[in-house]
Design an enzyme around this catalytic site. Structure first.
Site, PDB file in Angstrom:
ATOM      1  N   LYS A   1       0.840  -1.205   0.000  1.00  0.00           N
ATOM      2  CA  LYS A   1       0.000   0.000   0.000  1.00  0.00           C
ATOM      3  C   LYS A   1       0.877   1.258   0.000  1.00  0.00           C
ATOM      4  CE  LYS A   1      -3.890  -2.320   2.106  1.00  0.00           C
ATOM      5  NZ  LYS A   1      -4.522  -2.791   3.347  1.00  0.00           N
TER       6      LYS A   1
ATOM      7  N   GLN B   1      -4.587  -1.274   9.561  1.00  0.00           N
ATOM      8  CA  GLN B   1      -4.536  -2.623   9.004  1.00  0.00           C
ATOM      9  C   GLN B   1      -5.136  -3.626   9.991  1.00  0.00           C
ATOM     10  OE1 GLN B   1      -3.374  -3.402   5.811  1.00  0.00           O
ATOM     11  NE2 GLN B   1      -4.175  -5.430   6.258  1.00  0.00           N
TER      12      GLN B   1
ATOM     13  N   ASP C   1     -11.246   3.276   3.986  1.00  0.00           N
ATOM     14  CA  ASP C   1     -11.624   1.862   3.942  1.00  0.00           C
ATOM     15  C   ASP C   1     -13.144   1.703   3.960  1.00  0.00           C
ATOM     16  OD1 ASP C   1      -9.784  -0.133   3.632  1.00  0.00           O
ATOM     17  OD2 ASP C   1      -9.239  -0.257   5.760  1.00  0.00           O
TER      18      ASP C   1
END
Ligand code: NDP
Length: 296
Positions: free
Chosen positions: A54, A98, A121
């Site tokens: 990422k 994460q 997200d």
């Protein structure tokens, strides 16, 4: 019948190029780069690989990447403090923590602390609610990537029967909401669904997000249907090594479907590309720089 293969890798590369192409105009207008902060707690090897890729992808698109690596024993309060700092940091447009987090940290509390307008997200309940009510917000990256592949392939989805296998908060449920928003007739299947093969045979669009290797067989697929395989499963390759397969038996699906995503190279590459897209959109929104609807 031989299904078309939906090339998610190529589509994702195109999306990443589009994102990169829109960065300079933002920089010129806002006087800074769009920024994505990624937080990882602990040493989980798979999570470390995801976070590294990422970060690299963010930089490759010309955006600023801020990676925060915290030790596994970090307290929940320390993590929440970092999230609050990132909420307040003007250089940060997107925050991604994460998952999974170590067991002593409450994931829901962490997600709830992220500013919904930086929640690229799309996991915050405010964004879940925005998606459910048709308001502008952030949509989870994997299902949004699936929708992009479907619209690219099929154009207008309205009136099509869609079956989504899986009801997780990160894939199945938002996928179903997105398809509903495009006027599909949507059914969500799960582990208690009766006669799943018969249900799947009603689907013009079949999305499998289960986590069971090669579960969807040829006779589950309506001839000509579009099949999106979200699953990522590592199995024995029969030669002492391993290989990645999806939730769909690709060889069998290729004989029945009209089009199917491969694993790897289908949905997988879309997730990071959509993350970059969401970060760019967040930057434009937060800085009040106009971005025409439909540009990306
Ligand atoms: P979850 O484990 O959270 O959810 C799996 C879902 O599948 C559940 O709703 C479960 O039902 C359902 N299910 C399990 N077994 C069956 C069965 N035999 N028949 C019907 N339904 C079943 O998984 P995720 O949604 O997080 O992920 C799904 C897959 O997608 C995984 O392989 C994951 O690795 C992959 N993935 C890929 C991503 C990508 O970037 N391509 C991103 C995210 C995930 P119930 O609710 O009843 O238990």
């Amino acid at each position: 019948m031989s299904a078309a293969i939906i090339d998610g890798k190529a589509f994702a590369a195109g999306l990443r190029e589009k994102v990169a192409g829109l960065v300079p105009a933002f920089e010129a207008a806002a006087g800074r780069k769009p920024g994505l902060a990624v937080v990882i707690v602990g040493e989980d090897p798979a999570s470390q690989v995801y976070v590294r890729s990422k970060g690299k992808a963010t930089e490759a698109s010309g955006m600023a990447s801020f990676t925060h690596k915290l030790p596994a024993e970090t307290s929940e309060e320390a993590l929440l403090d970092l999230v609050r700092q990132l909420n307040a940091d003007g250089a940060v447009d997107g925050i991604l923590v994460q998952l999974p987090l170590p067991r002593h940290i409450n994931e829901q509390r962490v997600i709830a602390t992220i500013d919904p307008d930086k929640d690229v997200d799309g996991f915050h309940v405010v964004n879940v609610g925005r998606l459910a009510t048709g308001l502008n917000g952030f949509v989870p990256c994997t299902p949004l990537g699936c929708l992009m592949l479907l619209e690219d392939r099929l154009g207008d989805l309205s009136g099509l029967n869609a079956v989504v296998i899986g009801r997780s908060n990160i894939v199945g449920k938002p996928m179903a909401q997105l398809l509903l928003s495009k006027s599909c007739t949507v059914t969500i299947a799960h582990s208690r669904t009766k006669d799943l093969p018969a249900l799947c045979r009603t689907a013009d669009i079949l999305v499998a997000a289960v986590g069971r290797p090669e579960m969807v067989k040829r006779d589950w697929i309506k001839p000509g249907a579009t099949v999106i395989d979200v699953g990522i499963n590592r199995i024995d390759n029969g030669e002492g090594g391993t290989k990645l397969v999806g939730d769909v038996d690709f060889a069998e699906a290729s004989e029945a479907a009209g089009a199917v995503t491969p694993v790897p190279g289908g949905v997988g590459p879309m997730t990071i590309a959509v993350l970059l897209r969401n970060t760019l959109v967040s930057a434009y929104r937060r800085a009040g720089v106009p971005l025409d609807k439909g540009t990306i």
